[in-house]
Design a protein around this motif. Structure first.
Motif, PDB file in Angstrom:
ATOM      1  N   LEU A  20       0.834  -1.196   0.000  1.00 20.16           N
ATOM      2  CA  LEU A  20       0.000   0.000   0.000  1.00 20.16           C
ATOM      3  C   LEU A  20       0.868   1.244   0.000  1.00 20.16           C
ATOM      4  O   LEU A  20       1.815   1.344   0.778  1.00 20.16           O
ATOM      5  CB  LEU A  20      -0.920   0.014   1.218  1.00 20.16           C
ATOM      6  N   ARG A  21       0.531   2.174  -0.850  1.00 23.67           N
ATOM      7  CA  ARG A  21       1.263   3.435  -0.925  1.00 23.67           C
ATOM      8  C   ARG A  21       0.309   4.587  -0.628  1.00 23.67           C
ATOM      9  O   ARG A  21      -0.876   4.514  -0.939  1.00 23.67           O
ATOM     10  CB  ARG A  21       1.847   3.625  -2.312  1.00 23.67           C
ATOM     11  N   VAL A  22       0.850   5.641  -0.038  1.00 26.13           N
ATOM     12  CA  VAL A  22       0.058   6.838   0.223  1.00 26.13           C
ATOM     13  C   VAL A  22      -0.565   7.302  -1.090  1.00 26.13           C
ATOM     14  O   VAL A  22       0.080   7.310  -2.130  1.00 26.13           O
ATOM     15  CB  VAL A  22       0.940   7.939   0.849  1.00 26.13           C
ATOM     16  N   GLY A  23      -1.852   7.627  -1.036  1.00 27.48           N
ATOM     17  CA  GLY A  23      -2.598   8.023  -2.220  1.00 27.48           C
ATOM     18  C   GLY A  23      -3.399   6.892  -2.849  1.00 27.48           C
ATOM     19  O   GLY A  23      -4.247   7.118  -3.702  1.00 27.48           O
ATOM     20  N   ALA A  24      -3.145   5.659  -2.392  1.00 28.49           N
ATOM     21  CA  ALA A  24      -3.878   4.502  -2.932  1.00 28.49           C
ATOM     22  C   ALA A  24      -5.342   4.583  -2.536  1.00 28.49           C
ATOM     23  O   ALA A  24      -5.690   5.014  -1.438  1.00 28.49           O
ATOM     24  CB  ALA A  24      -3.266   3.203  -2.411  1.00 28.49           C
ATOM     25  N   ARG A  25      -6.200   4.161  -3.424  1.00 26.42           N
ATOM     26  CA  ARG A  25      -7.631   4.092  -3.148  1.00 26.42           C
ATOM     27  C   ARG A  25      -7.950   2.710  -2.597  1.00 26.42           C
ATOM     28  O   ARG A  25      -7.452   1.705  -3.077  1.00 26.42           O
ATOM     29  CB  ARG A  25      -8.420   4.338  -4.429  1.00 26.42           C
ATOM     30  N   LEU A  26      -8.768   2.684  -1.531  1.00 29.81           N
ATOM     31  CA  LEU A  26      -9.173   1.423  -0.942  1.00 29.81           C
ATOM     32  C   LEU A  26     -10.645   1.454  -0.602  1.00 29.81           C
ATOM     33  O   LEU A  26     -11.247   2.522  -0.517  1.00 29.81           O
ATOM     34  CB  LEU A  26      -8.395   1.107   0.344  1.00 29.81           C
ATOM     35  N   ILE A  27     -11.175   0.283  -0.387  1.00 26.67           N
ATOM     36  CA  ILE A  27     -12.554   0.133   0.079  1.00 26.67           C
ATOM     37  C   ILE A  27     -12.496  -0.574   1.425  1.00 26.67           C
ATOM     38  O   ILE A  27     -11.929  -1.658   1.547  1.00 26.67           O
ATOM     39  CB  ILE A  27     -13.408  -0.701  -0.903  1.00 26.67           C
ATOM     40  N   LEU A  28     -13.060   0.052   2.439  1.00 26.61           N
ATOM     41  CA  LEU A  28     -13.163  -0.530   3.771  1.00 26.61           C
ATOM     42  C   LEU A  28     -14.489  -1.277   3.817  1.00 26.61           C
ATOM     43  O   LEU A  28     -15.535  -0.709   3.489  1.00 26.61           O
ATOM     44  CB  LEU A  28     -13.127   0.569   4.827  1.00 26.61           C
ATOM     45  N   ILE A  29     -14.449  -2.539   4.222  1.00 24.62           N
ATOM     46  CA  ILE A  29     -15.660  -3.360   4.254  1.00 24.62           C
ATOM     47  C   ILE A  29     -15.882  -3.866   5.675  1.00 24.62           C
ATOM     48  O   ILE A  29     -15.006  -4.502   6.269  1.00 24.62           O
ATOM     49  CB  ILE A  29     -15.541  -4.551   3.279  1.00 24.62           C
ATOM     50  N   HIS A  30     -17.063  -3.534   6.208  1.00 26.73           N
ATOM     51  CA  HIS A  30     -17.467  -3.975   7.552  1.00 26.73           C
ATOM     52  C   HIS A  30     -18.991  -4.072   7.546  1.00 26.73           C
ATOM     53  O   HIS A  30     -19.661  -3.232   6.945  1.00 26.73           O
ATOM     54  CB  HIS A  30     -16.987  -2.966   8.600  1.00 26.73           C
ATOM     55  N   PRO A  31     -19.580  -5.068   8.209  1.00 25.03           N
ATOM     56  CA  PRO A  31     -21.037  -5.234   8.171  1.00 25.03           C
ATOM     57  C   PRO A  31     -21.833  -3.991   8.582  1.00 25.03           C
ATOM     58  O   PRO A  31     -22.849  -3.691   7.975  1.00 25.03           O
ATOM     59  CB  PRO A  31     -21.299  -6.390   9.139  1.00 25.03           C
ATOM     60  N   ARG A  70      -3.681   7.944   3.499  1.00 28.88           N
ATOM     61  CA  ARG A  70      -3.007   9.223   3.762  1.00 28.88           C
ATOM     62  C   ARG A  70      -1.657   9.064   4.439  1.00 28.88           C
ATOM     63  O   ARG A  70      -0.804   9.917   4.298  1.00 28.88           O
ATOM     64  CB  ARG A  70      -3.904  10.135   4.616  1.00 28.88           C
ATOM     65  N   TRP A  71      -1.455   8.004   5.209  1.00 26.58           N
ATOM     66  CA  TRP A  71      -0.145   7.755   5.806  1.00 26.58           C
ATOM     67  C   TRP A  71       0.050   6.259   5.987  1.00 26.58           C
ATOM     68  O   TRP A  71      -0.910   5.494   6.049  1.00 26.58           O
ATOM     69  CB  TRP A  71       0.056   8.524   7.112  1.00 26.58           C
ATOM     70  N   SER A  72       1.317   5.877   6.042  1.00 26.36           N
ATOM     71  CA  SER A  72       1.668   4.468   6.103  1.00 26.36           C
ATOM     72  C   SER A  72       2.923   4.287   6.940  1.00 26.36           C
ATOM     73  O   SER A  72       3.962   4.879   6.632  1.00 26.36           O
ATOM     74  CB  SER A  72       1.901   3.957   4.677  1.00 26.36           C
ATOM     75  N   MET A  73       2.818   3.514   8.009  1.00 23.69           N
ATOM     76  CA  MET A  73       3.958   3.101   8.828  1.00 23.69           C
ATOM     77  C   MET A  73       3.703   1.647   9.196  1.00 23.69           C
ATOM     78  O   MET A  73       3.250   1.354  10.297  1.00 23.69           O
ATOM     79  CB  MET A  73       4.083   3.986  10.078  1.00 23.69           C
ATOM     80  N   HIS A  74       3.920   0.751   8.207  1.00 26.43           N
ATOM     81  CA  HIS A  74       3.556  -0.652   8.356  1.00 26.43           C
ATOM     82  C   HIS A  74       3.913  -1.158   9.746  1.00 26.43           C
ATOM     83  O   HIS A  74       5.009  -0.913  10.215  1.00 26.43           O
ATOM     84  CB  HIS A  74       4.259  -1.503   7.299  1.00 26.43           C
ATOM     85  N   PRO A  75       2.989  -1.797  10.407  1.00 30.39           N
ATOM     86  CA  PRO A  75       1.711  -2.349   9.980  1.00 30.39           C
ATOM     87  C   PRO A  75       0.525  -1.406  10.177  1.00 30.39           C
ATOM     88  O   PRO A  75      -0.622  -1.797   9.982  1.00 30.39           O
ATOM     89  CB  PRO A  75       1.556  -3.577  10.864  1.00 30.39           C
ATOM     90  N   ARG A  76       0.783  -0.136  10.559  1.00 32.22           N
ATOM     91  CA  ARG A  76      -0.313   0.815  10.781  1.00 32.22           C
ATOM     92  C   ARG A  76      -0.474   1.723   9.574  1.00 32.22           C
ATOM     93  O   ARG A  76       0.511   2.145   8.967  1.00 32.22           O
ATOM     94  CB  ARG A  76      -0.053   1.644  12.030  1.00 32.22           C
TER      95      ARG A  76
END
Length: 120
Positions: free
Chosen positions: A63-74, A84-90
C-alpha cells in the motif's frame, strides 16, 4: 552480523502527524476487510473519526500513500477511502464517501462508547 540501518522516526511536528487530528477519534477494535487494486486484506480498525480511520494490516500489503481502498465492515458496509499515511503495519485513511455512507459512519461513531476510547 551486518549492522541494521537506523529506522526513520518522524519528528513530532511532521506534517503527516499534524494532519491526522482534524476531528476527535474514538478507539475501537473491529475486524474489517480492506479491498485494494492488489487484492483483499484482513485488517483491524484501531480508531475512527468523522474524517477517517487508523488500521492495522499485519500482512505485508503493498500500500502506498494516495492509494484508493474500500473498507468493508457489516455495520459500515463498503466505504471508499484514500490512504493518507503508512507506517507498516499501521495505516491511516481518509473517507472519500457519499453523504449516505458518511451518515452511516457518523451513526457508528456515535454508537461507540465515549470516554473509554476518546482520542483527541
Amino acid at each position: 552480523m551486518p549492522a541494521q540501518p537506523p529506522r526513520a522516526v518522524l519528528p513530532l511536528s511532521h506534517p503527516a502527524l499534524d494532519q491526522r487530528r482534524r476531528s476527535g477519534r474514538r478507539a475501537c477494535s473491529l475486524a474489517v476487510t480492506v479491498r485494494t487494486g492488489g487484492g483483499d486484506y484482513l485488517a483491524r480498525l484501531l480508531d475512527l473519526s468523522a474524517d477517517g480511520i487508523a488500521l492495522r494490516i499485519d500482512a505485508l500489503a503493498p500500500l502506498r500513500v494516495g492509494a484508493r481502498l474500500i473498507l468493508i465492515h457489516p455495520e459500515l458496509c463498503e466505504v471508499a477511502c484514500v490512504l493518507r499515511w503508512s507506517m507498516h503495519p499501521r495505516y491511516g485513511a481518509e473517507f472519500q464517501a457519499t453523504d449516505r455512507a458518511l451518515a452511516r459512519i457518523r451513526a457508528f461513531y456515535d454508537s461507540l462508547p465515549p470516554g473509554l476510547g476518546e482520542i483527541i
